[in-house]
Design a protein around this motif. Sequence first.
Motif, mmCIF file in Angstrom:
data_model
loop_
_atom_site.group_PDB
_atom_site.id
_atom_site.type_symbol
_atom_site.label_atom_id
_atom_site.label_comp_id
_atom_site.label_asym_id
_atom_site.label_seq_id
_atom_site.Cartn_x
_atom_site.Cartn_y
_atom_site.Cartn_z
ATOM 1 N N SER A 18 40.709 39.627 29.263
ATOM 2 C CA SER A 18 39.370 39.771 29.821
ATOM 3 C C SER A 18 39.403 40.256 31.264
ATOM 4 C CB SER A 18 38.637 38.433 29.719
ATOM 5 O OG SER A 18 37.365 38.519 30.301
ATOM 6 N N ALA A 19 40.346 39.749 32.057
ATOM 7 C CA ALA A 19 40.458 40.160 33.458
ATOM 8 C C ALA A 19 40.787 41.646 33.572
ATOM 9 C CB ALA A 19 41.516 39.322 34.170
ATOM 10 N N ARG A 20 41.650 42.124 32.708
ATOM 11 C CA ARG A 20 41.995 43.563 32.752
ATOM 12 C C ARG A 20 40.801 44.418 32.364
ATOM 13 N NH1 ARG A 20 47.820 44.629 30.155
ATOM 14 N NH2 ARG A 20 47.507 46.692 31.078
ATOM 15 N N LEU A 21 40.030 43.979 31.377
ATOM 16 C CA LEU A 21 38.830 44.717 30.996
ATOM 17 C C LEU A 21 37.807 44.708 32.131
ATOM 18 C CD1 LEU A 21 38.146 43.584 27.314
ATOM 19 C CD2 LEU A 21 39.361 45.623 28.096
ATOM 20 N N ALA A 22 37.631 43.557 32.752
ATOM 21 C CA ALA A 22 36.632 43.422 33.815
ATOM 22 C C ALA A 22 36.925 44.336 35.003
ATOM 23 C CB ALA A 22 36.551 41.968 34.264
ATOM 24 N N GLU A 23 38.194 44.601 35.270
ATOM 25 C CA GLU A 23 38.581 45.463 36.392
ATOM 26 C C GLU A 23 38.284 46.929 36.139
ATOM 27 O OE1 GLU A 23 42.713 44.724 37.095
ATOM 28 O OE2 GLU A 23 42.351 42.708 37.885
ATOM 29 N N ALA A 24 38.070 47.302 34.891
ATOM 30 C CA ALA A 24 37.884 48.712 34.531
ATOM 31 C C ALA A 24 36.455 49.173 34.811
ATOM 32 C CB ALA A 24 38.216 48.924 33.062
ATOM 33 N N ASP A 25 36.348 50.442 35.194
ATOM 34 C CA ASP A 25 35.045 51.101 35.345
ATOM 35 C C ASP A 25 34.651 51.812 34.057
ATOM 36 O OD1 ASP A 25 34.736 50.540 38.195
ATOM 37 O OD2 ASP A 25 36.357 51.986 38.486
ATOM 38 N N GLY A 26 35.609 52.002 33.165
ATOM 39 C CA GLY A 26 35.371 52.667 31.901
ATOM 40 C C GLY A 26 36.567 52.457 30.988
ATOM 41 N N PHE A 27 36.407 52.886 29.751
ATOM 42 C CA PHE A 27 37.433 52.642 28.736
ATOM 43 C C PHE A 27 37.643 53.870 27.863
ATOM 44 C CE2 PHE A 27 34.874 48.867 29.501
ATOM 45 C CZ PHE A 27 35.826 47.952 29.909
ATOM 46 N N VAL A 28 38.854 53.992 27.330
ATOM 47 C CA VAL A 28 39.129 54.931 26.253
ATOM 48 C C VAL A 28 39.873 54.140 25.191
ATOM 49 C CG1 VAL A 28 40.358 56.997 25.504
ATOM 50 C CG2 VAL A 28 39.218 56.973 27.738
ATOM 51 N N VAL A 29 39.342 54.157 23.992
ATOM 52 C CA VAL A 29 39.957 53.451 22.874
ATOM 53 C C VAL A 29 40.744 54.455 22.041
ATOM 54 C CG1 VAL A 29 39.520 52.124 20.772
ATOM 55 C CG2 VAL A 29 38.120 51.725 22.813
ATOM 56 N N VAL A 30 42.024 54.194 21.872
ATOM 57 C CA VAL A 30 42.886 55.012 21.014
ATOM 58 C C VAL A 30 42.975 54.281 19.683
ATOM 59 C CG1 VAL A 30 45.173 56.016 20.713
ATOM 60 C CG2 VAL A 30 44.161 55.880 23.009
ATOM 61 N N THR A 31 42.398 54.869 18.649
ATOM 62 C CA THR A 31 42.315 54.153 17.377
ATOM 63 C C THR A 31 42.738 54.994 16.183
ATOM 64 O OG1 THR A 31 40.870 52.835 15.936
ATOM 65 C CG2 THR A 31 39.860 54.745 17.018
ATOM 66 N N ASP A 60 43.088 63.228 40.387
ATOM 67 C CA ASP A 60 43.086 62.286 41.502
ATOM 68 C C ASP A 60 41.848 61.397 41.486
ATOM 69 O OD1 ASP A 60 41.144 64.101 42.246
ATOM 70 O OD2 ASP A 60 42.125 64.704 44.118
ATOM 71 N N ASP A 61 41.011 61.545 40.448
ATOM 72 C CA ASP A 61 39.789 60.737 40.364
ATOM 73 C C ASP A 61 39.918 59.565 39.401
ATOM 74 O OD1 ASP A 61 39.940 62.506 38.178
ATOM 75 O OD2 ASP A 61 37.762 62.600 37.947
ATOM 76 N N ILE A 62 41.101 59.421 38.770
ATOM 77 C CA ILE A 62 41.260 58.411 37.720
ATOM 78 C C ILE A 62 42.544 57.620 37.919
ATOM 79 C CG2 ILE A 62 41.630 58.077 35.243
ATOM 80 C CD1 ILE A 62 39.938 60.622 34.808
ATOM 81 N N GLU A 63 42.420 56.317 37.795
ATOM 82 C CA GLU A 63 43.575 55.412 37.740
ATOM 83 C C GLU A 63 43.564 54.793 36.351
ATOM 84 O OE1 GLU A 63 44.820 51.046 39.458
ATOM 85 O OE2 GLU A 63 43.522 52.318 40.683
ATOM 86 N N VAL A 64 44.694 54.858 35.642
ATOM 87 C CA VAL A 64 44.756 54.405 34.250
ATOM 88 C C VAL A 64 45.510 53.087 34.130
ATOM 89 C CG1 VAL A 64 45.601 54.973 31.932
ATOM 90 C CG2 VAL A 64 44.629 56.763 33.373
ATOM 91 N N ASP A 65 44.952 52.196 33.313
ATOM 92 C CA ASP A 65 45.607 50.945 32.947
ATOM 93 C C ASP A 65 45.737 50.957 31.420
ATOM 94 O OD1 ASP A 65 46.582 48.343 32.735
ATOM 95 O OD2 ASP A 65 44.595 47.425 32.939
ATOM 96 N N LEU A 66 46.954 51.149 30.913
ATOM 97 C CA LEU A 66 47.178 51.175 29.463
ATOM 98 C C LEU A 66 47.309 49.744 28.951
ATOM 99 C CD1 LEU A 66 47.693 52.707 26.820
ATOM 100 C CD2 LEU A 66 50.104 52.879 27.488
ATOM 101 N N ILE A 67 46.410 49.369 28.062
ATOM 102 C CA ILE A 67 46.396 48.022 27.481
ATOM 103 C C ILE A 67 46.764 48.128 26.008
ATOM 104 C CG2 ILE A 67 45.015 45.983 26.957
ATOM 105 C CD1 ILE A 67 43.189 46.731 29.309
ATOM 106 N N ASP A 68 47.882 47.538 25.640
ATOM 107 C CA ASP A 68 48.352 47.541 24.260
ATOM 108 C C ASP A 68 47.919 46.235 23.601
ATOM 109 O OD1 ASP A 68 49.760 47.607 21.864
ATOM 110 O OD2 ASP A 68 51.638 48.269 22.794
ATOM 111 N N LEU A 69 47.088 46.330 22.582
ATOM 112 C CA LEU A 69 46.610 45.115 21.914
ATOM 113 C C LEU A 69 47.730 44.324 21.254
ATOM 114 C CD1 LEU A 69 43.135 46.079 20.394
ATOM 115 C CD2 LEU A 69 43.685 45.009 22.594
ATOM 116 N N ALA A 70 48.883 44.923 21.046
ATOM 117 C CA ALA A 70 50.033 44.179 20.527
ATOM 118 C C ALA A 70 50.464 43.104 21.524
ATOM 119 C CB ALA A 70 51.188 45.123 20.217
ATOM 120 N N ASP A 71 50.142 43.293 22.799
ATOM 121 C CA ASP A 71 50.458 42.298 23.828
ATOM 122 C C ASP A 71 49.429 41.182 23.894
ATOM 123 O OD1 ASP A 71 52.661 43.857 24.535
ATOM 124 O OD2 ASP A 71 51.537 44.946 26.080
ATOM 125 N N TYR A 72 48.319 41.343 23.167
ATOM 126 C CA TYR A 72 47.230 40.363 23.170
ATOM 127 C C TYR A 72 46.836 40.035 21.737
ATOM 128 C CZ TYR A 72 46.925 41.617 28.062
ATOM 129 O OH TYR A 72 47.227 41.843 29.386
#
Length: 194
Positions: A70-83, A36-48
């Motif tokens: 850039s707007a989606r990145l700016a809204e984030a408090d942190g990131f996880v890169v799946v590579t 309950d402490d995390i909200e996730v925004d999945l960003i697929d680089l295929a869409d960008y």
Amino acid sequence: MSSDRIRVAVILSSVRRGRFGPTIANWFVGTADQRDDIEVDLIDLADYPLPTGLSDQPEPDVAELLAAFSARLAEADGFVVVTPEYNHSFPASLKAAVDWTQHEWHAKPVGFVGYGGLAGGLRAVQQLKHIFTELHAVPVRDAVSFHGPWSQFDADGNLTEPADAEAAAKTLWDKLSWWALATKEAKARRPYDN
């Protein structure tokens, strides 16, 4: 949204046809469902599909795509890169995404989920830690790594033996959450000098 809740952009970096990344990214996003402490925004680089060659002024269609990304990145408090690991490194699509942006990463934690052959994506992750440090981000020490993941997931995208990977994911979420709250609180007291 509570001030103790963080928004994490999970970035799916592979854009190759037939890629395995969506399976891993969707699994990882699912590991946050009980939190309950995390909200996730999945960003697929295929869409960008940002160009790998940089110029001072992007073309109009690239500028629009970049603004949305850039707007989606700016809204984030942190990131996880799946590579994945391609040729002992990470995909060009991820390097382009990082090179086209800058301030969006500042003073925010970045975690990693790597996958590949014997090294499990860890060589790509190690290189990315240097790059994100240069962007004034805070790379998280703990990561999730899949060595030969193609045999570890069933046809529905579920891990066949989830215990170790789920434990690693929990550790990554815990550390990322701590750093995201710490940097968020610090920036509220004193803005980070870009």
